[in-house]
Design an enzyme around this catalytic site. Sequence first.
Site, PDB file in Angstrom:
ATOM      1  N   ASP A   1       0.742  -1.058  -0.026  1.00 53.08           N
ATOM      2  CA  ASP A   1      -0.092  -0.092  -0.023  1.00 53.08           C
ATOM      3  C   ASP A   1       0.852   1.228  -0.154  1.00 53.08           C
ATOM      4  O   ASP A   1       0.448   2.086   0.443  1.00 53.08           O
ATOM      5  CB  ASP A   1      -0.938  -0.029   1.225  1.00 53.08           C
ATOM      6  CG  ASP A   1      -2.018  -1.084   1.211  1.00 53.08           C
ATOM      7  OD1 ASP A   1      -1.943  -2.043   0.157  1.00 53.08           O
ATOM      8  OD2 ASP A   1      -2.600  -1.320   2.194  1.00 53.08           O
TER       9      ASP A   1
ATOM     10  N   LYS B   1      -6.924  -4.680  -3.334  1.00 52.54           N
ATOM     11  CA  LYS B   1      -7.741  -5.243  -2.263  1.00 52.54           C
ATOM     12  C   LYS B   1      -8.482  -4.231  -1.526  1.00 52.54           C
ATOM     13  O   LYS B   1      -8.283  -3.172  -1.887  1.00 52.54           O
ATOM     14  CB  LYS B   1      -6.531  -5.915  -1.153  1.00 52.54           C
ATOM     15  CG  LYS B   1      -5.722  -4.791  -0.566  1.00 52.54           C
ATOM     16  CD  LYS B   1      -4.716  -5.371   0.223  1.00 52.54           C
ATOM     17  CE  LYS B   1      -3.755  -4.211   1.113  1.00 52.54           C
ATOM     18  NZ  LYS B   1      -4.569  -3.571   1.941  1.00 52.54           N
TER      19      LYS B   1
ATOM     20  N   CYS C   1      -2.193  -2.813   7.823  1.00 54.75           N
ATOM     21  CA  CYS C   1      -2.011  -3.966   6.485  1.00 54.75           C
ATOM     22  C   CYS C   1      -0.783  -4.779   6.493  1.00 54.75           C
ATOM     23  O   CYS C   1      -0.863  -5.836   6.076  1.00 54.75           O
ATOM     24  CB  CYS C   1      -2.261  -2.960   5.308  1.00 54.75           C
ATOM     25  SG  CYS C   1      -3.966  -2.258   5.131  1.00 54.75           S
TER      26      CYS C   1
END
Length: 230
Positions: free
Chosen positions: A26, A124, A157
């Site tokens: 990310d 995602k 995450c």
Amino acid sequence: MIPAQPFAFPYDGRFDPAATALVVIDMQRDFLSPDGYFARQGYDPAPLRAIIAVVARLIDACRAAGVCIIHTRQGYRADRADMTPYEKWRRAQRGLEGVLLRDSPGFPIIPELDVRDEDIVVDKTCNSAFTYTDFEHILRAQGITHLMFSGCTTDVCVHTTLRDACDRNFQCLTIADACASGDPYAHEAALHMVTVEFGVWGCLADSAAVLQALGSLPAGVAHPLSREIS
């Protein structure tokens, strides 16, 4: 072997670049820009931006060694059909419309990182890259058994994906100075948790140890898979 805590990685002494992936979690504008999702939640993105150079060096070294590069991006469909009522409510409470959406300016990976055609990109909606994605199938199909983790945020995450990976019997290394969080306490706690119970979530190393180990390997070839997974 990569020197790490509480044991060297991989534990059995057999480091195979073709069976290893660097997972870059990310590193998107929404998390690292001054006007993205993370900043609008009240966090300072400076600690996240501080790891950019380290992650870039790791990507270059992994490519040279033949280690697969896998990027993840978090965001919902433009029509929000995959957004839960809870997530809609949570966003409304903080005025977070227009962020972490796949058609928004904050969704792309930051331009400071070199994302190439041979890299794998997994999109995602959840904190874990394994939830509702083809991530695990890709890893199994490509014979990847060992994962090295970087990116943001350490406590959310990165750690959620790491835990899922360990529970699926992947061998995992978290690269401490290649991960970041907007909460220093949560960052340190997440790193500490990796090593408890003699590596219940794998092992922990710094980027210098990883780069040195990768530099000692013969030059590899680009990974054969090139695709984006939604």
